[in-house]
Design an enzyme around this catalytic site. Structure first.
Site, short mmCIF file in Angstrom:
data_model
loop_
_atom_site.label_atom_id
_atom_site.label_comp_id
_atom_site.label_asym_id
_atom_site.label_seq_id
_atom_site.Cartn_x
_atom_site.Cartn_y
_atom_site.Cartn_z
N GLY A 127 0.82 -1.22 0.00
CA GLY A 127 0.00 0.00 0.00
C GLY A 127 0.85 1.26 0.00
N THR B 75 -4.31 -12.40 -4.01
CA THR B 75 -3.03 -13.11 -4.05
C THR B 75 -3.12 -14.42 -4.84
OG1 THR B 75 -1.57 -14.42 -2.62
CG2 THR B 75 -3.72 -13.97 -1.75
N ASP B 76 -1.99 -14.84 -5.39
CA ASP B 76 -1.95 -16.14 -6.09
C ASP B 76 -2.13 -17.31 -5.13
OD1 ASP B 76 0.54 -16.03 -4.83
OD2 ASP B 76 1.70 -16.61 -6.61
N GLU B 77 -2.01 -17.04 -3.82
CA GLU B 77 -2.11 -18.14 -2.86
C GLU B 77 -3.51 -18.76 -2.85
OE1 GLU B 77 -0.05 -17.80 0.84
OE2 GLU B 77 1.27 -16.23 0.07
N TYR C 157 -4.62 -18.02 6.03
CA TYR C 157 -4.49 -16.73 5.32
C TYR C 157 -5.10 -16.83 3.93
CZ TYR C 157 -2.26 -13.37 2.15
OH TYR C 157 -2.04 -12.43 1.16
N LYS D 55 -8.39 -14.88 2.22
CA LYS D 55 -8.33 -14.07 0.99
C LYS D 55 -9.28 -14.65 -0.06
CE LYS D 55 -6.01 -11.02 0.06
NZ LYS D 55 -6.15 -9.54 0.27
N ARG E 50 7.16 -25.24 7.54
CA ARG E 50 5.88 -24.68 7.96
C ARG E 50 4.79 -25.74 7.71
NH1 ARG E 50 4.53 -19.86 4.06
NH2 ARG E 50 5.20 -18.45 5.70
N1 LIG Z 1 3.06 -9.17 0.16
C1 LIG Z 1 2.82 -9.95 -0.89
O1 LIG Z 1 3.71 -10.63 -1.37
C2 LIG Z 1 1.43 -9.98 -1.50
C3 LIG Z 1 1.25 -10.67 -2.71
C4 LIG Z 1 -0.01 -10.65 -3.31
C5 LIG Z 1 -1.05 -9.99 -2.70
N2 LIG Z 1 -0.86 -9.36 -1.51
C6 LIG Z 1 -2.00 -8.64 -0.92
O2 LIG Z 1 -1.68 -7.26 -0.96
C7 LIG Z 1 -2.26 -6.60 0.17
C8 LIG Z 1 -1.19 -5.83 0.92
O3 LIG Z 1 -0.18 -6.75 1.35
P1 LIG Z 1 1.10 -6.23 2.18
O4 LIG Z 1 2.15 -7.25 2.01
O5 LIG Z 1 1.36 -4.83 1.84
O6 LIG Z 1 0.53 -6.31 3.66
P2 LIG Z 1 1.09 -5.68 5.01
O7 LIG Z 1 0.85 -6.70 6.07
O8 LIG Z 1 2.46 -5.13 4.83
O9 LIG Z 1 0.13 -4.41 5.26
C9 LIG Z 1 -1.23 -4.56 5.56
C10 LIG Z 1 -1.76 -3.20 5.97
O10 LIG Z 1 -3.17 -3.35 6.27
C11 LIG Z 1 -3.44 -2.69 7.49
N3 LIG Z 1 -4.61 -3.33 8.13
C12 LIG Z 1 -4.66 -4.57 8.66
N4 LIG Z 1 -5.89 -4.80 9.18
C13 LIG Z 1 -6.62 -3.67 8.93
C14 LIG Z 1 -7.97 -3.29 9.20
N5 LIG Z 1 -8.82 -4.13 9.83
N6 LIG Z 1 -8.40 -2.07 8.80
C15 LIG Z 1 -7.54 -1.19 8.18
N7 LIG Z 1 -6.24 -1.51 7.90
C16 LIG Z 1 -5.81 -2.73 8.27
C17 LIG Z 1 -2.17 -2.83 8.32
O11 LIG Z 1 -2.10 -1.86 9.36
C18 LIG Z 1 -1.10 -2.66 7.25
O12 LIG Z 1 -0.78 -1.29 7.08
C19 LIG Z 1 -2.95 -7.68 0.99
O13 LIG Z 1 -4.32 -7.68 0.68
C20 LIG Z 1 -2.29 -8.97 0.52
O14 LIG Z 1 -3.16 -10.06 0.65
C21 LIG Z 1 0.36 -9.34 -0.89
#
Ligand SMILES: NC(=O)c1ccc[n+]([C@@H]2O[C@H](COP(=O)([O-])OP(=O)(O)OC[C@H]3O[C@@H](n4cnc5c(N)ncnc54)[C@H](O)[C@@H]3O)[C@@H](O)[C@H]2O)c1
Length: 342
Positions: free
Chosen positions: A13, A124-126, A149, A153, A272
């Site tokens: 984000g 996510t691809d998961e 998780y 999703k 895991r």
């Molecule tokens: N990191 C990866 O490799 C990856 C890959 C594909 C998709 N995604 C998706 O992308 C998105 C972001 O992933 P990320 O790695 O940046 O996650 P992250 O864990 O770094 O950040 C998540 C953010 O969401 C906020 N948050 C959590 N619960 C909340 C709530 N109830 N209300 C408001 N804010 C809330 C947290 O404070 C944090 O700032 C997720 O939806 C994840 O499923 C991540």
């Protein structure tokens, strides 16, 4: 465009907000974030006083908070907020159900009632589960999540799908592979390895280390989201990936070479539970339909990521000290945020 971004203080984000302001200097963004342990306001300090940017601290499952936020007219919602760490979901999935399922529902419900013209759900691809060697999942593949998780999703994806089919609510879903890059919380694989390498610590690798992921540099993901936001078709799903899955051990070895350390640091630890062996995506749809391609090669992206962590030890320390959590308490409360100024 006036965007509501959820979870904008987390890894992807915050990279997206940085990317979006650079690509669209006139944009306005409201960032609703609960500021959980995974958030870090240092990720966004450069925008604190920027006109057109506002942080609202709050939970996306809080309908009353969202009512306040939606008082201001919005063009689109980009929904990142989630609990994201698989290991934590294995220990206890309650927060995952709260945010990823109930939170997504609450956000969808109010976005529909407020007639939002565009809703981009970041998934996510998961959700496709573990794939056999040589296989890859396209957008029609079956959803077979294996961790709590991934299940949470997948549930959110199904809610988004149902809102399109039932109400013709203009939602689009992206499913991306594993991201790496600056500002990722050091409990995740790549920054964990990098921070351990920079501190000369052992590198804990699950099992035999041959689990394959299609690692993509976070900026390429952000550019894909921007493209889908702009031109993706409502009701559709778009896979996003680099297109070349590699075993975790290869990532570790590349990082070791970049830092100039020894492979003796590799420490194979107990695997895991239920660890998915392989994720792989077919990304033909986004490439053909929207003309998106990743631009950052694996070696280039990993080197840039190592460089960023090397240059930002204070950021790493802040994720460990809890100091930034106290900072939130002092400065942010959604009731204090003057939404009228937006
Ligand atoms: N990191 C990866 O490799 C990856 C890959 C594909 C998709 N995604 C998706 O992308 C998105 C972001 O992933 P990320 O790695 O940046 O996650 P992250 O864990 O770094 O950040 C998540 C953010 O969401 C906020 N948050 C959590 N619960 C909340 C709530 N109830 N209300 C408001 N804010 C809330 C947290 O404070 C944090 O700032 C997720 O939806 C994840 O499923 C991540």
């Amino acid at each position: 465009m006036k965007l509501l971004v959820t979870g904008g203080a987390g890894f992807i984000g915050s990279n997206f907000i940085r990317y979006y302001f650079k690509a669209h200097p006139d944009a306005q963004i409201i960032n609703v974030d609960k500021l959980t342990y995974a958030a870090n306001l240092n990720n966004l300090s450069e925008f604190e006083s920027r006109p057109g940017y506002r942080l609202v601290r709050g939970d996306i499952a809080d309908a009353r908070l969202l009512e306040d936020v939606f008082d201001t007219p919005l063009d689109a919602v980009v929904h990142f907020a989630a609990e994201t760490h698989v290991d934590r979901s294995i220990a206890n999935a309650r927060d995952f159900i709260h945010t990823n399922v109930l939170g997504t529902y609450t956000l969808l419900d109010i976005s529909r009632k407020k007639r939002i013209g565009r809703f981009l759900h970041v998934s996510t691809d998961e959700v496709y589960g573990s794939l056999a060697p040589g296989d890859s999942a396209d957008e029609q593949s079956s959803i077979q999540p294996n961790s709590p998780y991934a299940a949470s999703k997948a549930a959110s994806d199904m809610l988004v799908r149902s809102f399109w089919h039932t109400y013709r609510f203009p939602a689009v879903t992206t499913r991306c592979s594993n991201n790496y890059g600056p500002y990722q919380f050091p409990e995740k694989f790549v920054p964990l390895m990098i921070t351990h390498l920079l501190e000369g610590k052992k590198l804990p690798v699950y099992g035999d280390g041959l689990h394959e992921r299609d690692w993509i540099f976070v900026e390429d993901h952000c550019r894909a989201i921007d493209r889908v936001l702009e031109a993706g078709r409502a009701g559709e799903v778009y896979n996003i990936g680099f297109g070349h899955p590699v075993p975790n051990l290869e990532i570790v070895r590349r990082l070791i070479r970049i830092v100039g350390a020894s492979e003796d640091l590799i420490d194979h630890v107990a695997d895991r539970p239920g660890h998915d062996r392989r994720y792989a995506l077919c990304t033909t749809k986004i490439r053909r339909e929207l003309g998106w391609e990743p631009r950052v090669g694996l070696q280039q992206g990993l080197a840039a990521t190592v460089e960023w962590y090397r240059a930002n030890p204070a950021w790493v320390a802040s994720t460990r000290s809890g100091e930034y959590l106290a900072y939130y308490e002092k400065f942010y409360s959604h009731r204090d945020a003057s939404l009228a100024q937006l």
